[in-house]
Scaffold this active site. Sequence first.
Site, mmCIF file in Angstrom:
data_model
loop_
_atom_site.group_PDB
_atom_site.id
_atom_site.type_symbol
_atom_site.label_atom_id
_atom_site.label_comp_id
_atom_site.label_asym_id
_atom_site.label_seq_id
_atom_site.Cartn_x
_atom_site.Cartn_y
_atom_site.Cartn_z
ATOM 1 N N LYS A 11 0.820 -1.214 0.000
ATOM 2 C CA LYS A 11 0.000 0.000 0.000
ATOM 3 C C LYS A 11 0.862 1.277 0.000
ATOM 4 O O LYS A 11 2.068 1.212 0.297
ATOM 5 C CB LYS A 11 -0.937 -0.033 1.222
ATOM 6 C CG LYS A 11 -1.945 -1.196 1.170
ATOM 7 C CD LYS A 11 -2.941 -1.112 2.333
ATOM 8 C CE LYS A 11 -3.970 -2.221 2.260
ATOM 9 N NZ LYS A 11 -4.995 -2.106 3.347
ATOM 10 N N TYR A 51 -12.560 -1.446 -3.601
ATOM 11 C CA TYR A 51 -13.056 -1.585 -2.224
ATOM 12 C C TYR A 51 -14.570 -1.399 -2.128
ATOM 13 O O TYR A 51 -15.085 -1.127 -1.037
ATOM 14 C CB TYR A 51 -12.333 -0.592 -1.307
ATOM 15 C CG TYR A 51 -10.917 -1.039 -0.946
ATOM 16 C CD1 TYR A 51 -10.704 -2.108 -0.067
ATOM 17 C CD2 TYR A 51 -9.810 -0.418 -1.491
ATOM 18 C CE1 TYR A 51 -9.425 -2.526 0.261
ATOM 19 C CE2 TYR A 51 -8.513 -0.834 -1.161
ATOM 20 C CZ TYR A 51 -8.336 -1.890 -0.286
ATOM 21 O OH TYR A 51 -7.065 -2.307 0.048
ATOM 22 N N PHE A 59 -15.240 4.069 7.212
ATOM 23 C CA PHE A 59 -13.893 4.439 6.778
ATOM 24 C C PHE A 59 -13.722 4.374 5.263
ATOM 25 O O PHE A 59 -12.607 4.572 4.749
ATOM 26 C CB PHE A 59 -12.846 3.559 7.468
ATOM 27 C CG PHE A 59 -13.045 2.076 7.256
ATOM 28 C CD1 PHE A 59 -12.632 1.454 6.092
ATOM 29 C CD2 PHE A 59 -13.671 1.312 8.229
ATOM 30 C CE1 PHE A 59 -12.822 0.096 5.887
ATOM 31 C CE2 PHE A 59 -13.864 -0.063 8.042
ATOM 32 C CZ PHE A 59 -13.439 -0.663 6.868
ATOM 33 N N ARG A 87 -2.436 -14.496 4.693
ATOM 34 C CA ARG A 87 -3.080 -13.744 5.792
ATOM 35 C C ARG A 87 -2.279 -13.941 7.088
ATOM 36 O O ARG A 87 -2.156 -13.014 7.895
ATOM 37 C CB ARG A 87 -4.539 -14.201 5.983
ATOM 38 C CG ARG A 87 -5.456 -13.965 4.787
ATOM 39 C CD ARG A 87 -5.906 -12.552 4.600
ATOM 40 N NE ARG A 87 -6.660 -12.036 5.718
ATOM 41 C CZ ARG A 87 -7.315 -10.868 5.686
ATOM 42 N NH1 ARG A 87 -7.312 -10.127 4.582
ATOM 43 N NH2 ARG A 87 -7.975 -10.434 6.723
ATOM 44 N N THR A 93 -5.483 -6.955 10.760
ATOM 45 C CA THR A 93 -5.745 -5.659 10.111
ATOM 46 C C THR A 93 -5.133 -4.510 10.908
ATOM 47 O O THR A 93 -4.516 -3.607 10.345
ATOM 48 C CB THR A 93 -7.270 -5.444 9.980
ATOM 49 O OG1 THR A 93 -7.846 -6.590 9.370
ATOM 50 C CG2 THR A 93 -7.582 -4.202 9.172
ATOM 51 N N ARG A 104 2.537 -6.661 8.830
ATOM 52 C CA ARG A 104 1.868 -5.481 9.398
ATOM 53 C C ARG A 104 2.483 -5.072 10.731
ATOM 54 O O ARG A 104 2.600 -3.872 11.024
ATOM 55 C CB ARG A 104 0.366 -5.732 9.509
ATOM 56 C CG ARG A 104 -0.336 -5.588 8.145
ATOM 57 C CD ARG A 104 -1.755 -6.055 8.188
ATOM 58 N NE ARG A 104 -2.512 -5.660 6.990
ATOM 59 C CZ ARG A 104 -3.694 -6.192 6.669
ATOM 60 N NH1 ARG A 104 -4.238 -7.123 7.436
ATOM 61 N NH2 ARG A 104 -4.318 -5.787 5.572
ATOM 62 N N ASN A 114 -2.089 0.229 6.655
ATOM 63 C CA ASN A 114 -1.545 -1.009 7.230
ATOM 64 C C ASN A 114 -0.664 -1.808 6.264
ATOM 65 O O ASN A 114 -0.636 -3.033 6.319
ATOM 66 C CB ASN A 114 -2.673 -1.852 7.837
ATOM 67 C CG ASN A 114 -3.728 -2.218 6.821
ATOM 68 O OD1 ASN A 114 -3.605 -1.886 5.650
ATOM 69 N ND2 ASN A 114 -4.757 -2.923 7.250
ATOM 70 N N HIS A 117 -2.202 -5.360 1.468
ATOM 71 C CA HIS A 117 -3.494 -6.019 1.288
ATOM 72 C C HIS A 117 -3.240 -7.504 1.070
ATOM 73 O O HIS A 117 -2.243 -7.884 0.456
ATOM 74 C CB HIS A 117 -4.202 -5.445 0.050
ATOM 75 C CG HIS A 117 -5.409 -6.234 -0.367
ATOM 76 N ND1 HIS A 117 -6.628 -6.079 0.250
ATOM 77 C CD2 HIS A 117 -5.567 -7.223 -1.298
ATOM 78 C CE1 HIS A 117 -7.501 -6.922 -0.303
ATOM 79 N NE2 HIS A 117 -6.886 -7.625 -1.238
ATOM 80 N N GLU A 128 -9.714 -10.190 -7.636
ATOM 81 C CA GLU A 128 -8.767 -9.081 -7.436
ATOM 82 C C GLU A 128 -7.565 -9.194 -8.384
ATOM 83 O O GLU A 128 -7.076 -8.183 -8.892
ATOM 84 C CB GLU A 128 -8.314 -9.052 -5.976
ATOM 85 C CG GLU A 128 -9.456 -8.668 -5.037
ATOM 86 C CD GLU A 128 -9.149 -8.879 -3.561
ATOM 87 O OE1 GLU A 128 -10.044 -8.610 -2.738
ATOM 88 O OE2 GLU A 128 -8.028 -9.319 -3.219
HETATM 89 P P1 ADP Z 1 -8.143 -6.648 5.791
HETATM 90 O O1 ADP Z 1 -7.390 -5.748 4.840
HETATM 91 O O2 ADP Z 1 -7.281 -7.115 6.935
HETATM 92 O O3 ADP Z 1 -8.849 -7.783 5.072
HETATM 93 P P2 ADP Z 1 -10.743 -5.302 6.030
HETATM 94 O O4 ADP Z 1 -11.189 -6.084 4.810
HETATM 95 O O5 ADP Z 1 -11.615 -5.350 7.235
HETATM 96 O O6 ADP Z 1 -9.277 -5.763 6.489
HETATM 97 O O7 ADP Z 1 -10.564 -3.777 5.640
HETATM 98 C C1 ADP Z 1 -10.000 -3.386 4.397
HETATM 99 C C2 ADP Z 1 -9.037 -2.242 4.649
HETATM 100 O O8 ADP Z 1 -9.775 -1.117 5.125
HETATM 101 C C3 ADP Z 1 -7.981 -2.491 5.738
HETATM 102 O O9 ADP Z 1 -6.864 -3.234 5.288
HETATM 103 C C4 ADP Z 1 -7.622 -1.069 6.140
HETATM 104 O O10 ADP Z 1 -6.731 -0.452 5.193
HETATM 105 C C5 ADP Z 1 -8.979 -0.376 6.053
HETATM 106 N N1 ADP Z 1 -9.660 -0.374 7.361
HETATM 107 C C6 ADP Z 1 -10.233 -1.423 7.995
HETATM 108 N N2 ADP Z 1 -10.759 -1.070 9.186
HETATM 109 C C7 ADP Z 1 -10.521 0.268 9.311
HETATM 110 C C8 ADP Z 1 -10.816 1.243 10.318
HETATM 111 N N3 ADP Z 1 -11.477 0.912 11.430
HETATM 112 N N4 ADP Z 1 -10.416 2.523 10.100
HETATM 113 C C9 ADP Z 1 -9.753 2.872 8.964
HETATM 114 N N5 ADP Z 1 -9.449 2.003 7.985
HETATM 115 C C10 ADP Z 1 -9.819 0.723 8.145
#
Ligand code: ADP
Length: 139
Positions: A11, A51, A59, A87, A93, A104, A114, A117, A128
């Site tokens: 990212k 997304y 968010f 993962r 996350t 991470r 973070n 992805h 994707e």
């Molecule tokens: P992951 O990427 O671990 O699968 P999610 O699918 O829940 O997590 O979320 C997608 C992305 O959205 C995260 O990787 C992060 O960049 C962002 N994100 C998730 N939760 C939050 C939050 N509470 N506040 C801000 N950004 C968030």
Amino acid sequence: MAGNRTFTMIKPDAVKNGHIGAILEKINSGGFRIVAMKYTKLSSEKAGEFYAVHKARPFYGELVEFMSSGPIVAAILEKDNAVEDFRTLIGATNPAEAAPGTIRALFATSIGENAVHGSDSDENASIEGSFHFAGTEIF
Ligand code: ADP
């Protein structure tokens, strides 16, 4: 049966902070083979589309803005049990909850920014991967 491919993005935060090389090293030493890779930048339209599943989350706007704020590295990775193993390699996350030594835990700055992805299912890995790569770009 678990599939053998997953999709990842390094990212904008991790690119900006100079972590591309270190993250690719973790990916290689984790046993993943890179079958497609590009250095690119998402438009806000493309980031919004990628997304779209999170559109209702509070968010979403922040996420789209962040993901289109600078260049990324997109890649398709191959390994047995790729989605689950990747993962595990990237960690939770929220970097504050990510296991020590995970990508991470090492390189992320916040729950939003973070570092990487990783696809959450074989089906999404395929969707994707196709979103970013043509068949002729996958080896
Ligand atoms: P992951 O990427 O671990 O699968 P999610 O699918 O829940 O997590 O979320 C997608 C992305 O959205 C995260 O990787 C992060 O960049 C962002 N994100 C998730 N939760 C939050 C939050 N509470 N506040 C801000 N950004 C968030």
